[in-house]
Design a protein around this motif. Sequence first.
Motif, PDB file in Angstrom:
ATOM      1  N   UNK A   1       0.827  -1.220   0.000  1.00  0.00           N
ATOM      2  CA  UNK A   1       0.000   0.000   0.000  1.00  0.00           C
ATOM      3  C   UNK A   1       0.857   1.264   0.000  1.00  0.00           C
ATOM      4  N   UNK A   2       1.923   1.255   0.773  1.00  0.00           N
ATOM      5  CA  UNK A   2       2.739   2.455   1.007  1.00  0.00           C
ATOM      6  C   UNK A   2       1.891   3.627   1.518  1.00  0.00           C
ATOM      7  N   UNK A   3       1.272   3.459   2.697  1.00  0.00           N
ATOM      8  CA  UNK A   3       0.446   4.566   3.225  1.00  0.00           C
ATOM      9  C   UNK A   3       1.328   5.741   3.627  1.00  0.00           C
ATOM     10  N   UNK A   4       0.725   6.897   3.763  1.00  0.00           N
ATOM     11  CA  UNK A   4       1.513   8.067   4.200  1.00  0.00           C
ATOM     12  C   UNK A   4       1.939   7.905   5.654  1.00  0.00           C
ATOM     13  N   UNK A   5       1.049   7.306   6.453  1.00  0.00           N
ATOM     14  CA  UNK A   5       1.365   7.114   7.877  1.00  0.00           C
ATOM     15  C   UNK A   5       1.062   5.667   8.280  1.00  0.00           C
ATOM     16  N   UNK A   6       1.935   5.123   9.103  1.00  0.00           N
ATOM     17  CA  UNK A   6       1.645   3.853   9.788  1.00  0.00           C
ATOM     18  C   UNK A   6       1.635   4.197  11.273  1.00  0.00           C
ATOM     19  N   UNK A   7       0.499   3.972  11.917  1.00  0.00           N
ATOM     20  CA  UNK A   7       0.391   4.352  13.332  1.00  0.00           C
ATOM     21  C   UNK A   7       0.162   3.106  14.181  1.00  0.00           C
ATOM     22  N   UNK A   8       0.767   3.094  15.356  1.00  0.00           N
ATOM     23  CA  UNK A   8       0.628   1.958  16.264  1.00  0.00           C
ATOM     24  C   UNK A   8      -0.388   2.233  17.357  1.00  0.00           C
ATOM     25  N   UNK A   9      -1.183   1.219  17.634  1.00  0.00           N
ATOM     26  CA  UNK A   9      -2.026   1.184  18.819  1.00  0.00           C
ATOM     27  C   UNK A   9      -1.744  -0.147  19.497  1.00  0.00           C
TER      28      UNK A   9
END
Length: 378
Positions: free
Chosen positions: A229-237
Amino acid sequence: MDRHNGFEQGPIRPPSEASSLLLRVNRNCPWNRCTFCSIYKKSKFSLRPVDEVIHDIDCIHDFIIRLQDRGTSPAALQKNLSPGEEPAFYAAYNWLEGGMESIFLQDADSLVIRPENLLKILRHIRSRFPGVKRITSYARSDSVARIGDEMLKEIAAAGLNRIHIGMETASDTVLKLVRKGVTKETHISAGLKVKAAGIELSEYFLIGLGGTEFSQLHALESADALSRINPDFIRFRTLHLPDKITLYPDGDTRYRWAPDLTLAKEVLTLIEHLHGITSRMTSDHSYNLFQEIDGTLPQEQERLAGVLRTFIAMDREQQILFQVGKRAGYFLRLGDMADPGRVNQVRDICRQSDITPDNADERIHEIVQDRMRRGMPF
Ligand code: SF4
């Protein structure tokens, strides 16, 4: 917050939307079946009529005009509010104070509404607040996947410029177990669609969702999807599950909560297996153990992996001190353990809470569960 003279706001937003105006376009979650999520469990999904949303936008616009009028002080305005006008007034006041740069569309999935209605709302926002730089929303992958490419581009042109998707995992095994209602392929096609429409994409990875059994599978499959995908952001929860919730229902007994070391290895595997992407990776939630993971791929990939490798290589006593000290608010990053004063305070907490190398994971788990039961931060 609920309805007040027609003006409504929903219960949550991403931390990155703290200064945004929250604008509710529908109520609760249209899916509401993920086993790990209790946010909307007691609430029924419903669409808000477009006219109501337009009314909310006009309400905020009206208050902003009055707040910007130099002849009227906010205090005077506040004093003369009609009954029920407070929520809109405070929303407008806070947004004005925050710079009026962004708007977050609530609740869990704004892309489930008819695209033409979403366009009407976006265009009305633009006409009322032409200076707004960012309009963002949560969306489910399957809702995005149902929208045609051209329509999504139209939605982008009308102003929606960032979508937050709770991917949680791209392991089909785990997705099915937790009843996420989407597959890895849907996650990938939705993510690619968002990017192709020119909309910024934020994907959320839920640490711990695979328990111990599927931890590595969860990381590997998610790394593969995110690399595609190459998202702009990868965020962790990080998963924090109340005792009464069964994560894998239907009689599946394989879920065991994973200790911090397993989770550190999970995140390391994820980072090590991301390739060919330029995402910004961020751990922007205080419940995450490794909040210092914040950097851009690929140039900072090694540095970010290094945070996990450092923790994994620590001796057990040091790991425990960090596990406890981070949760007790003494450390934010591993480097904070260089302060002997803070380390001694955390040692005292371990002594008082009877945390030893033999029982650390269980004791920390018990303490976190207890705090969750009592609604306390951890
Ligand atoms: S789709 Fe999101 S909001 Fe809805 S139940 Fe699942 S995690 Fe919760």
